[in-house]
Design a protein around this motif. Sequence first.
Motif, mmCIF file in Angstrom:
data_model
loop_
_atom_site.group_PDB
_atom_site.id
_atom_site.type_symbol
_atom_site.label_atom_id
_atom_site.label_comp_id
_atom_site.label_asym_id
_atom_site.label_seq_id
_atom_site.Cartn_x
_atom_site.Cartn_y
_atom_site.Cartn_z
ATOM 1 N N ALA A 5 -24.009 16.371 -65.213
ATOM 2 C CA ALA A 5 -22.989 15.320 -65.298
ATOM 3 C C ALA A 5 -22.835 14.607 -63.967
ATOM 4 O O ALA A 5 -22.771 13.363 -63.910
ATOM 5 C CB ALA A 5 -21.654 15.930 -65.728
ATOM 6 N N GLU A 6 -22.773 15.384 -62.899
ATOM 7 C CA GLU A 6 -22.646 14.790 -61.566
ATOM 8 C C GLU A 6 -23.878 13.969 -61.214
ATOM 9 O O GLU A 6 -23.771 12.896 -60.590
ATOM 10 C CB GLU A 6 -22.433 15.880 -60.520
ATOM 11 C CG GLU A 6 -21.102 16.603 -60.617
ATOM 12 C CD GLU A 6 -21.096 17.713 -61.652
ATOM 13 O OE1 GLU A 6 -22.080 17.815 -62.414
ATOM 14 O OE2 GLU A 6 -20.112 18.473 -61.706
ATOM 15 N N ALA A 7 -25.067 14.464 -61.611
ATOM 16 C CA ALA A 7 -26.305 13.735 -61.325
ATOM 17 C C ALA A 7 -26.333 12.391 -62.045
ATOM 18 O O ALA A 7 -26.735 11.369 -61.466
ATOM 19 C CB ALA A 7 -27.513 14.581 -61.733
ATOM 20 N N LYS B 285 -27.116 26.466 -62.598
ATOM 21 C CA LYS B 285 -26.408 26.827 -61.367
ATOM 22 C C LYS B 285 -26.879 28.176 -60.849
ATOM 23 O O LYS B 285 -27.108 28.359 -59.651
ATOM 24 C CB LYS B 285 -24.899 26.846 -61.610
ATOM 25 C CG LYS B 285 -24.286 25.484 -61.878
ATOM 26 C CD LYS B 285 -22.775 25.599 -62.025
ATOM 27 C CE LYS B 285 -22.142 24.226 -62.269
ATOM 28 N NZ LYS B 285 -22.556 23.655 -63.578
ATOM 29 N N ALA C 257 -23.704 10.685 -63.001
ATOM 30 C CA ALA C 257 -22.687 9.825 -62.392
ATOM 31 C C ALA C 257 -23.182 9.193 -61.102
ATOM 32 O O ALA C 257 -22.831 8.044 -60.776
ATOM 33 C CB ALA C 257 -21.419 10.639 -62.133
ATOM 34 N N LEU C 258 -24.022 9.920 -60.368
ATOM 35 C CA LEU C 258 -24.559 9.409 -59.110
ATOM 36 C C LEU C 258 -25.842 8.602 -59.302
ATOM 37 O O LEU C 258 -26.390 8.074 -58.329
ATOM 38 C CB LEU C 258 -24.834 10.578 -58.153
ATOM 39 C CG LEU C 258 -23.603 11.345 -57.647
ATOM 40 C CD1 LEU C 258 -24.033 12.583 -56.884
ATOM 41 C CD2 LEU C 258 -22.750 10.445 -56.759
ATOM 42 N N PHE D 56 -26.294 20.489 -62.144
ATOM 43 C CA PHE D 56 -25.127 19.600 -62.214
ATOM 44 C C PHE D 56 -25.510 18.295 -62.926
ATOM 45 O O PHE D 56 -25.550 17.228 -62.312
ATOM 46 C CB PHE D 56 -24.602 19.305 -60.808
ATOM 47 C CG PHE D 56 -24.296 20.525 -59.996
ATOM 48 C CD1 PHE D 56 -23.099 21.200 -60.163
ATOM 49 C CD2 PHE D 56 -25.216 21.015 -59.067
ATOM 50 C CE1 PHE D 56 -22.810 22.337 -59.420
ATOM 51 C CE2 PHE D 56 -24.939 22.142 -58.317
ATOM 52 C CZ PHE D 56 -23.734 22.811 -58.501
#
Length: 200
Positions: free
Chosen positions: A157-159, A43, A161-162, A155
């Motif tokens: 985890a977000e990556a 980040k 998930a997407l 990110f």
Amino acid sequence: MVPPSARPRFDAARLINIANGLTAARLLLVPYFAYLLISGRGKAALAVFAVCGATDALDGVLARWLRQRTLAGALLDPIADKLLMATAFIVLSYVHIVPLRLTIMVISRDIFILVGSLLYLLLLDSSDIQPTGLSKANTAVQVLTVIYFLAVAAFPAEAMALGTGKGSLPGRAVTLVCAVTTVASGLQYLYIGIRKLSDA
């Protein structure tokens, strides 16, 4: 008194100004950016890259607006840009986010263009070297590629998930587009160089 419009294009006397200060700051941020990325602080690395991008845009605007275009700035600005992008690709490969072969393509193209430009200047004694449309498009693609993979690192985890994480179809597509435009741009410069040498 000489009006501002009659001043030289580059003010060689003023080496230190706001625009050049921003360029110097961008150069100083490059090793810090690399450190953040290597230490797993994705980040923060993404934030520093964004700051570098903002200073790149701002120093150009200020140089024109404040009439502070200098020879030092004209030389340092592209160096800072290339150093940042080269560092980004190398470190992203080092931390196994960007494929090593893509980084080799990007760095090899830059070295090829640099060597070719130097030979062109030495052999033809000419300075009419201008970036092509394809080269500008490739630069934009490389920047977007770095931003994409930095976002994946920042990110994870977000990556995942997407469906855009490491090894995903979007990631492979981004890599392919960057590789194709990089190779195509390098081949275009090779063609242009050969044509100019043959016409000389």
